[in-house]
Design a protein around this motif. Sequence first.
Motif, PDB file in Angstrom:
ATOM      1  N   LEU A 100       2.696  17.174  -5.539  1.00 18.83           N
ATOM      2  CA  LEU A 100       1.521  16.325  -5.266  1.00 18.83           C
ATOM      3  C   LEU A 100       0.294  17.214  -5.079  1.00 18.83           C
ATOM      4  O   LEU A 100      -0.763  16.977  -5.681  1.00 18.83           O
ATOM      5  CB  LEU A 100       1.768  15.481  -4.008  1.00 18.83           C
ATOM      6  N   LYS A 101       0.429  18.263  -4.266  1.00 21.25           N
ATOM      7  CA  LYS A 101      -0.715  19.139  -3.992  1.00 21.25           C
ATOM      8  C   LYS A 101      -1.085  19.955  -5.233  1.00 21.25           C
ATOM      9  O   LYS A 101      -2.264  20.105  -5.550  1.00 21.25           O
ATOM     10  CB  LYS A 101      -0.389  20.063  -2.814  1.00 21.25           C
TER      11      LYS A 101
ATOM     12  N   ARG B  60      -7.876  11.517  -5.023  1.00 21.27           N
ATOM     13  CA  ARG B  60      -6.979  12.664  -5.161  1.00 21.27           C
ATOM     14  C   ARG B  60      -5.499  12.289  -5.101  1.00 21.27           C
ATOM     15  O   ARG B  60      -4.645  12.948  -5.666  1.00 21.27           O
ATOM     16  CB  ARG B  60      -7.234  13.632  -4.020  1.00 21.27           C
ATOM     17  N   GLU B  61      -5.221  11.219  -4.362  1.00 17.00           N
ATOM     18  CA  GLU B  61      -3.818  10.843  -4.160  1.00 17.00           C
ATOM     19  C   GLU B  61      -3.165  10.380  -5.474  1.00 17.00           C
ATOM     20  O   GLU B  61      -1.959  10.221  -5.542  1.00 17.00           O
ATOM     21  CB  GLU B  61      -3.702   9.771  -3.085  1.00 17.00           C
TER      22      GLU B  61
ATOM     23  N   ALA C  53      -2.937  17.788  -7.640  1.00 18.44           N
ATOM     24  CA  ALA C  53      -4.300  17.492  -7.163  1.00 18.44           C
ATOM     25  C   ALA C  53      -5.220  18.671  -7.457  1.00 18.44           C
ATOM     26  O   ALA C  53      -6.375  18.493  -7.873  1.00 18.44           O
ATOM     27  CB  ALA C  53      -4.282  17.199  -5.663  1.00 18.44           C
ATOM     28  N   ILE C  54      -4.717  19.883  -7.280  1.00 16.62           N
ATOM     29  CA  ILE C  54      -5.534  21.081  -7.502  1.00 16.62           C
ATOM     30  C   ILE C  54      -5.788  21.282  -8.999  1.00 16.62           C
ATOM     31  O   ILE C  54      -6.893  21.634  -9.411  1.00 16.62           O
ATOM     32  CB  ILE C  54      -4.831  22.321  -6.892  1.00 16.62           C
TER      33      ILE C  54
ATOM     34  N   HIS D 167      -0.772   2.185   8.940  1.00 20.78           N
ATOM     35  CA  HIS D 167      -0.561   2.128   7.498  1.00 20.78           C
ATOM     36  C   HIS D 167       0.659   1.239   7.337  1.00 20.78           C
ATOM     37  O   HIS D 167       1.632   1.395   8.075  1.00 20.78           O
ATOM     38  CB  HIS D 167      -0.312   3.532   6.937  1.00 20.78           C
ATOM     39  N   SER D 168       0.624   0.319   6.359  1.00 15.13           N
ATOM     40  CA  SER D 168       1.653  -0.732   6.357  1.00 15.13           C
ATOM     41  C   SER D 168       3.073  -0.176   6.282  1.00 15.13           C
ATOM     42  O   SER D 168       3.959  -0.617   7.007  1.00 15.13           O
ATOM     43  CB  SER D 168       1.396  -1.721   5.218  1.00 15.13           C
TER      44      SER D 168
ATOM     45  N   PHE E  87       7.908  10.508  -2.630  1.00  9.35           N
ATOM     46  CA  PHE E  87       8.539  11.692  -2.044  1.00  9.35           C
ATOM     47  C   PHE E  87      10.057  11.561  -2.029  1.00  9.35           C
ATOM     48  O   PHE E  87      10.761  12.554  -2.158  1.00  9.35           O
ATOM     49  CB  PHE E  87       8.055  11.916  -0.604  1.00  9.35           C
TER      50      PHE E  87
ATOM     51  N   LEU F 225      -1.816  12.558   0.492  1.00 11.13           N
ATOM     52  CA  LEU F 225      -3.259  12.784   0.369  1.00 11.13           C
ATOM     53  C   LEU F 225      -4.010  11.478   0.655  1.00 11.13           C
ATOM     54  O   LEU F 225      -5.208  11.378   0.406  1.00 11.13           O
ATOM     55  CB  LEU F 225      -3.598  13.309  -1.027  1.00 11.13           C
ATOM     56  N   THR F 226      -3.288  10.481   1.170  1.00 12.70           N
ATOM     57  CA  THR F 226      -3.881   9.184   1.467  1.00 12.70           C
ATOM     58  C   THR F 226      -4.607   9.231   2.810  1.00 12.70           C
ATOM     59  O   THR F 226      -4.054   9.750   3.783  1.00 12.70           O
ATOM     60  CB  THR F 226      -2.785   8.108   1.494  1.00 12.70           C
TER      61      THR F 226
ATOM     62  N   ASP G   8       2.628  19.869   6.052  1.00 13.20           N
ATOM     63  CA  ASP G   8       3.866  20.086   5.289  1.00 13.20           C
ATOM     64  C   ASP G   8       4.629  21.311   5.795  1.00 13.20           C
ATOM     65  O   ASP G   8       5.862  21.314   5.827  1.00 13.20           O
ATOM     66  CB  ASP G   8       3.551  20.239   3.788  1.00 13.20           C
TER      67      ASP G   8
ATOM     68  N   TRP H  31       0.832  -1.202   0.000  1.00 10.87           N
ATOM     69  CA  TRP H  31       0.000   0.000   0.000  1.00 10.87           C
ATOM     70  C   TRP H  31       0.863   1.247   0.000  1.00 10.87           C
ATOM     71  O   TRP H  31       1.641   1.458   0.928  1.00 10.87           O
ATOM     72  CB  TRP H  31      -0.914  -0.046   1.241  1.00 10.87           C
ATOM     73  N   GLY H  32       0.744   2.060  -1.051  1.00  9.35           N
ATOM     74  CA  GLY H  32       1.477   3.317  -1.090  1.00  9.35           C
ATOM     75  C   GLY H  32       0.520   4.487  -1.037  1.00  9.35           C
ATOM     76  O   GLY H  32      -0.552   4.382  -0.439  1.00  9.35           O
ATOM     77  N   TYR H  33       0.874   5.595  -1.638  1.00  7.87           N
ATOM     78  CA  TYR H  33      -0.066   6.711  -1.754  1.00  7.87           C
ATOM     79  C   TYR H  33      -0.268   6.981  -3.237  1.00  7.87           C
ATOM     80  O   TYR H  33       0.625   7.378  -3.949  1.00  7.87           O
ATOM     81  CB  TYR H  33       0.396   7.949  -0.986  1.00  7.87           C
TER      82      TYR H  33
ATOM     83  N   ASP I  62       4.424  10.329   5.049  1.00  8.58           N
ATOM     84  CA  ASP I  62       5.471   9.460   4.511  1.00  8.58           C
ATOM     85  C   ASP I  62       6.716   9.571   5.389  1.00  8.58           C
ATOM     86  O   ASP I  62       7.189  10.670   5.650  1.00  8.58           O
ATOM     87  CB  ASP I  62       5.773   9.894   3.077  1.00  8.58           C
TER      88      ASP I  62
ATOM     89  N   THR J 110       6.149  16.761  -2.148  1.00 10.49           N
ATOM     90  CA  THR J 110       4.944  17.257  -1.470  1.00 10.49           C
ATOM     91  C   THR J 110       4.351  18.453  -2.221  1.00 10.49           C
ATOM     92  O   THR J 110       3.136  18.551  -2.366  1.00 10.49           O
ATOM     93  CB  THR J 110       5.241  17.672  -0.012  1.00 10.49           C
TER      94      THR J 110
END
Lengths: 476, 139
Positions: free
Chosen positions: A249-250, A266-267, A253-254, B10-11, A94, B118-119, B68, A67-69, B138, A246
């Motif tokens: 990523l944001k 969103r991730e 998403a926007i 979270h793993s 990241f 964002l998770t 952040d 499981w990641g993001y 993270d 970071t």
Amino acid sequence: MELGGLTRLAECAWQIPMQGPMRVPAVIYATETLMREMDEKVREQISNVAALPGIVRAAYAMPDAHWGYGFPIGGVALFDPREGGVVSAGGVGFDISCGVRCLHTGVRSEDVRAVQRELADALYARIPAGVGSTGSLSLRSRDMDAMLGGGARWAVEQGYGEAADLERTEEHGTMAGADPHAVSPEAKRRQRDELGTLGSGNHYLEVQEVAAILAPVQARAFGLAAGDVVVSIHCGSRGLGHQIGTEFLKRMAIEAPRHGIALPDRELACAPIDSPLGEEYLGAMRAAINCALANRQVLTQLVREVFADVLPQARLPLLYDVSHNTCKLETHEVDGRTRRLYVHRKGATRAFGPGHPDLPEALRDAGQPVLIGGSMGTSSWVLAGAASGEASAFASACHGAGRALSRHQAAKRWRGREVVDELARAGILIRSPSIRGVAEEAPGAYKDVGTVVDAAERAGLAVKVARLAPLVCVKG
Amino acid sequence: MSARWEHFEHSADVGVRGYGATPAEAFEQAALALTAVLVDPATLVPRERIVLHCTAPDRELLLATWLDAVIYEMAVRRVLFGRFEVNIDDGELDATGWAEPVDRERHHPAVEVKGATLTALEVREQPDGGWLAQCVVDV
């Protein structure tokens, strides 16, 4: 993971058929046992990746996927800019260009055992590791930009290491297309005092013994023999990469809705490769790759200085340096057509097979060295890219063991001091500034890396060449 | 609802979660949960006052942006935060944090945090009228 609904393509290849918004199928490479142990989230996440615009052939997950993001860790996906393909900050991660570098030493395990404590203490004293540590370099604006443009080549020009190191580094030590101006002042500020530091968490520097040779021909090409000692360094682009990851990523998403990209979550934030944001990210991400390459190059010099003091007969040429969190433009053949594609590998290692033109001549016949870090106190592996890897997952393989227990569970189960003492009794010296960090990284908190590399080999992604056993571990 | 924080599983990484009577208080607690990834916040002696400001187009992204911002200050100032006061007004967050320089001998910080993801990102009102703010970070 429940295996219902999956198509077994081969012993170690499982397909998630196209459904819902998926544009291509997803393929997971693993044994049945690893599949059953794998997080259900991997299935969800890799299916989401398969739904992104411009994805080519399939979305792939490696045997160590978890499981990641956005993307699963252990995820591989290729995108074509001519078909609206995207680049994703979450698909790189990241810790941009986090990777492993392996150095020969020219000495034997008995030589190290004779000075093991002295070597462990000297490495720990010399290698900045852990939260709040700083390097000996403080980079101001002009030097920072030169480093971000030049990578390991810049470091060699500053006196850290040798020109011969560059040939044994992906991209010959410099990632082309880096744009230091796309890197924010905050990212540069965060990096100012962090060049030449190891970091923390699962990052480490290990002195390792070659415990077993599995493929003698490739081992000879790599210069590895049983009883040899090598040094492996696992770390990445430090604060600079984290800040870039970071920020983008944001922003992705926007901006995604403006590009007409419907994200199931969103991730999965991404931008078209051919958009100003996509290009800006690629420029910044490539600068972060250079930062990681420079970082491992500076650390290499520190290791060489320690060995010169403690084991003066040692010589430490570079075996190879791989990155496992990247997005790179590569040439691949798809359905008989040669295409230039953007390859995301998040927690996955590039694994070019024998004969690939980007490999240095001395390694070309054997295939690319694929360096797989184990967990603290357990084995690491050297694999070689397999000829069959291109057809399987566009020349990609696994990157490590993957956690079996969360940090919280590990800290409850083990005490750091006991972990250190137990490993010392087994002949492995641990040096770390954080005893809680050691507990969270206890060997039992990770899956068995041996089963992961077995699956990678059986899936045709890479060939097992050598198993490495730790003698000294400096843990961040 | 009493203000408090916790971690969730979270793993590979860590989830941080804050509860409070208002979104601002939940954000304060989520940031304390962030500190707790490195060190027990109760062991800190925060004396240095640091002002933080951030904006975002919605409440969820404001949480990620806020965490952040805290991570950035921790990294460049090499400090650990033991207390926060947060105000949120129309997508703008103004905060004061009280921090202590990292003392590796005393704190033994476990692991540095790379960034907020964002998770599992959520900011929502609870049935009891209190607020929850959470995401995975993270490490």
